[in-house]
Design a protein around this motif. Structure first.
Motif, mmCIF file in Angstrom:
data_model
loop_
_atom_site.group_PDB
_atom_site.id
_atom_site.type_symbol
_atom_site.label_atom_id
_atom_site.label_comp_id
_atom_site.label_asym_id
_atom_site.label_seq_id
_atom_site.Cartn_x
_atom_site.Cartn_y
_atom_site.Cartn_z
ATOM 1 N N GLY A 6 -0.199 1.858 -24.440
ATOM 2 C CA GLY A 6 -0.303 1.575 -25.854
ATOM 3 C C GLY A 6 0.809 0.802 -26.509
ATOM 4 O O GLY A 6 1.337 1.235 -27.507
ATOM 5 N N THR A 7 1.204 -0.341 -25.985
ATOM 6 C CA THR A 7 2.263 -1.095 -26.623
ATOM 7 C C THR A 7 1.768 -1.831 -27.853
ATOM 8 O O THR A 7 2.401 -1.793 -28.879
ATOM 9 C CB THR A 7 2.904 -2.085 -25.639
ATOM 10 O OG1 THR A 7 1.880 -2.895 -25.081
ATOM 11 C CG2 THR A 7 3.620 -1.348 -24.539
ATOM 12 N N ASP A 33 -2.202 -2.676 -39.615
ATOM 13 C CA ASP A 33 -1.496 -1.575 -38.957
ATOM 14 C C ASP A 33 -0.319 -2.195 -38.214
ATOM 15 O O ASP A 33 -0.467 -2.699 -37.101
ATOM 16 C CB ASP A 33 -2.433 -0.840 -38.004
ATOM 17 C CG ASP A 33 -1.808 0.422 -37.430
ATOM 18 O OD1 ASP A 33 -0.578 0.588 -37.521
ATOM 19 O OD2 ASP A 33 -2.571 1.237 -36.878
ATOM 20 N N LEU A 34 0.840 -2.190 -38.840
ATOM 21 C CA LEU A 34 2.016 -2.836 -38.257
ATOM 22 C C LEU A 34 2.459 -2.167 -36.957
ATOM 23 O O LEU A 34 3.112 -2.795 -36.136
ATOM 24 C CB LEU A 34 3.167 -2.848 -39.269
ATOM 25 C CG LEU A 34 2.880 -3.604 -40.565
ATOM 26 C CD1 LEU A 34 4.057 -3.489 -41.522
ATOM 27 C CD2 LEU A 34 2.544 -5.055 -40.292
ATOM 28 N N THR A 35 2.083 -0.922 -36.777
ATOM 29 C CA THR A 35 2.466 -0.194 -35.567
ATOM 30 C C THR A 35 1.806 -0.782 -34.325
ATOM 31 O O THR A 35 2.411 -0.835 -33.264
ATOM 32 C CB THR A 35 2.107 1.297 -35.711
ATOM 33 O OG1 THR A 35 2.731 1.787 -36.900
ATOM 34 C CG2 THR A 35 2.572 2.098 -34.515
ATOM 35 N N VAL A 36 0.560 -1.237 -34.452
ATOM 36 C CA VAL A 36 -0.153 -1.750 -33.279
ATOM 37 C C VAL A 36 -0.241 -3.269 -33.230
ATOM 38 O O VAL A 36 -0.641 -3.829 -32.221
ATOM 39 C CB VAL A 36 -1.581 -1.156 -33.162
ATOM 40 C CG1 VAL A 36 -1.519 0.347 -32.982
ATOM 41 C CG2 VAL A 36 -2.441 -1.535 -34.333
ATOM 42 N N GLU A 37 0.123 -3.938 -34.311
ATOM 43 C CA GLU A 37 0.004 -5.395 -34.342
ATOM 44 C C GLU A 37 1.190 -6.115 -33.715
ATOM 45 O O GLU A 37 1.229 -7.331 -33.709
ATOM 46 C CB GLU A 37 -0.200 -5.879 -35.784
ATOM 47 C CG GLU A 37 -1.571 -5.528 -36.311
ATOM 48 C CD GLU A 37 -1.823 -6.064 -37.705
ATOM 49 O OE1 GLU A 37 -0.965 -6.781 -38.247
ATOM 50 O OE2 GLU A 37 -2.895 -5.757 -38.239
ATOM 51 N N GLY A 38 2.126 -5.390 -33.203
ATOM 52 C CA GLY A 38 3.285 -6.019 -32.575
ATOM 53 C C GLY A 38 4.567 -5.587 -33.251
ATOM 54 O O GLY A 38 4.575 -4.685 -34.081
#
Length: 186
Positions: A9-10, A102-107
């Protein structure tokens, strides 16, 4: 770690995004929501969270486009991957909402928070508070014979660490702005 040394999950841009959407593990996510700057929009967004029992860890709101009448709401929330997806979908359905990221998953993203700390003390405790403030690059924005007010900007973890060190030295009050975040790059 798997035999290929692939971490789970990066980001959703990774070919190796192995996050389980059905996982029961609670994750912390930072959401950036672009909305119309008009009365009642924040209440509607917050109502979505409170009405469904979702928790908000941090919330910041400010106008980002005066001519376009747009504001940016940055929300840090926790939930399982399925709950986070549900939150994003429900936010996207609110009429004055233009964009949900979702800034957590967008990079990679840059997250910062501002905090003010009032520390009361004298003698060695006062000297130690000043020394720690210097180490953390906190600014003394007010000083009296009995207390200091320190200003600190950084990650939430940095602010938490500074608060823990100031408690035994006489921390009597603290105010935090909440997280402001932007994705890195273009």
């Amino acid at each position: 770690m798997s035999p290929l040394q692939i971490q789970k999950g990066t980001s959703r841009h990774s070919a190796y995004d192995l996050r389980d959407p059905h996982s029961d593990v609670e994750e912390v996510h930072t959401l950036a929501v672009l909305v119309d700057n008009e009365a009642g929009v924040l209440a509607r967004v917050i109502g979505l969270f409170s009405g469904r029992g979702y928790n908000i860890e941090s919330l910041t709101v400010a106008e980002v486009d005066h001519e376009g009448h747009l504001s940016r709401i940055t929300i840090v929330t926790t939930g399982t991957p399925a709950v986070i997806e549900q939150i994003k979908a429900q936010l996207g359905r609110i009429v004055p909402v233009h964009d949900v990221h979702d800034l957590t998953v967008e990079g990679p993203a840059v997250e910062r928070e501002l905090a003010l700390f009032k520390v009361k003390g004298s003698g060695d405790k006062r000297v130690e508070a000043l020394r720690l403030a210097d180490i953390f690059r906190a600014n003394a924005v007010d000083s009296t014979l009995e207390s200091f007010v320190f200003e600190l900007t950084g990650t939430s973890a940095k602010i938490d660490a500074f608060a823990e060190l100031m408690r035994p030295l006489g921390l009597i009050e603290m105010a935090r702005t909440g997280v402001a975040a932007l994705s890195r790059g273009v």
